[in-house]
Design a protein around this motif. Structure first.
Motif, short mmCIF file in Angstrom:
data_model
loop_
_atom_site.label_atom_id
_atom_site.label_comp_id
_atom_site.label_asym_id
_atom_site.label_seq_id
_atom_site.Cartn_x
_atom_site.Cartn_y
_atom_site.Cartn_z
N GLN A 1 1.64 11.42 -11.57
CA GLN A 1 0.35 12.08 -11.75
C GLN A 1 0.36 12.78 -13.09
O GLN A 1 1.39 13.30 -13.51
CB GLN A 1 0.11 13.12 -10.67
CG GLN A 1 -0.19 12.54 -9.32
CD GLN A 1 -0.51 13.64 -8.32
OE1 GLN A 1 -0.38 14.81 -8.62
NE2 GLN A 1 -0.90 13.25 -7.14
N ALA B 1 0.83 -1.21 0.00
CA ALA B 1 0.00 0.00 0.00
C ALA B 1 0.86 1.26 0.00
O ALA B 1 0.56 2.23 -0.69
CB ALA B 1 -0.93 -0.02 1.22
N VAL B 2 1.94 1.25 0.75
CA VAL B 2 2.84 2.41 0.78
C VAL B 2 3.50 2.62 -0.58
O VAL B 2 3.59 3.74 -1.07
CB VAL B 2 3.90 2.24 1.89
CG1 VAL B 2 5.01 3.26 1.77
CG2 VAL B 2 3.24 2.35 3.26
N LEU C 1 1.57 6.56 -7.01
CA LEU C 1 0.51 7.46 -7.46
C LEU C 1 0.87 8.92 -7.24
O LEU C 1 0.50 9.78 -8.04
CB LEU C 1 -0.80 7.13 -6.75
CG LEU C 1 -1.50 5.87 -7.21
CD1 LEU C 1 -2.72 5.60 -6.34
CD2 LEU C 1 -1.92 5.99 -8.66
N MET C 2 1.58 9.19 -6.16
CA MET C 2 1.97 10.58 -5.90
C MET C 2 3.02 11.05 -6.89
O MET C 2 3.02 12.21 -7.29
CB MET C 2 2.47 10.71 -4.46
CG MET C 2 1.37 10.56 -3.44
SD MET C 2 1.96 10.69 -1.76
CE MET C 2 2.44 12.40 -1.71
N ALA D 1 2.32 1.65 -3.51
CA ALA D 1 1.30 2.09 -4.45
C ALA D 1 0.99 3.57 -4.26
O ALA D 1 0.84 4.33 -5.23
CB ALA D 1 0.03 1.25 -4.29
N LEU D 2 0.89 4.01 -3.02
CA LEU D 2 0.62 5.42 -2.75
C LEU D 2 1.75 6.30 -3.24
O LEU D 2 1.52 7.34 -3.86
CB LEU D 2 0.39 5.64 -1.26
CG LEU D 2 0.12 7.08 -0.83
CD1 LEU D 2 -1.19 7.57 -1.43
CD2 LEU D 2 0.09 7.18 0.68
N ALA D 3 2.99 5.88 -3.00
CA ALA D 3 4.14 6.65 -3.47
C ALA D 3 4.16 6.71 -4.99
O ALA D 3 4.45 7.76 -5.58
CB ALA D 3 5.43 6.04 -2.93
#
Length: 130
Positions: free
Chosen positions: A70, A59-60, A66-67, A62-64
């Protein structure tokens, strides 16, 4: 001659053996069970806890991702011809739209600036009379 420390150790061992001979069997069993439990290696983590670590790491990541990845905020949406917008029922254009940049606008728009001034002054959005 023995030192005082050696005498204390011998006396302590003798008292320990004497007390262990007089110990109640139920208490001795509980002490042995507590000793075995204390000496056992640590239990492996529960199955759910083992799955949470990789899931959290994913999850970490994937979040990184996506950030970092963009779409550019300055990129504009695909352009729609003005005629198509005018024919869509209920489509309203915002009055807060900024005029187009001179570099990206059609140069023919700047030929009749007086006409556009007159058009803005004679706004045709007045309520229709029945």
């Amino acid at each position: 001659m023995t030192s005082p420390d050696e005498r204390i150790k011998q006396r302590a061992r003798a008292l320990y053996h004497q007390a262990s001979q007089q110990l109640d069997p139920a208490i001795a069993g509980r002490l042995r069970a507590a000793r075995r439990e204390a000496l056992q290696p640590a239990r492996p983590p529960h199955r759910v806890a083992r799955l949470l670590l990789p899931a959290g790491a994913f999850a970490v990541i994937a979040l990184a991702a996506l950030m970092v990845w963009q779409p550019h905020r300055g990129a504009s949406a695909p352009t729609v011809p003005d005629m198509a917008v005018a024919t869509v029922p209920g489509a309203a254009q915002d009055d807060s739209d900024l005029p187009p940049d001179a570099d990206s606008a059609d140069p023919n728009l700047y030929q009749n600036l007086d006409f556009y001034g007159w058009l803005a002054a004679n706004d045709s959005t007045a309520p229709a009379r029945h």
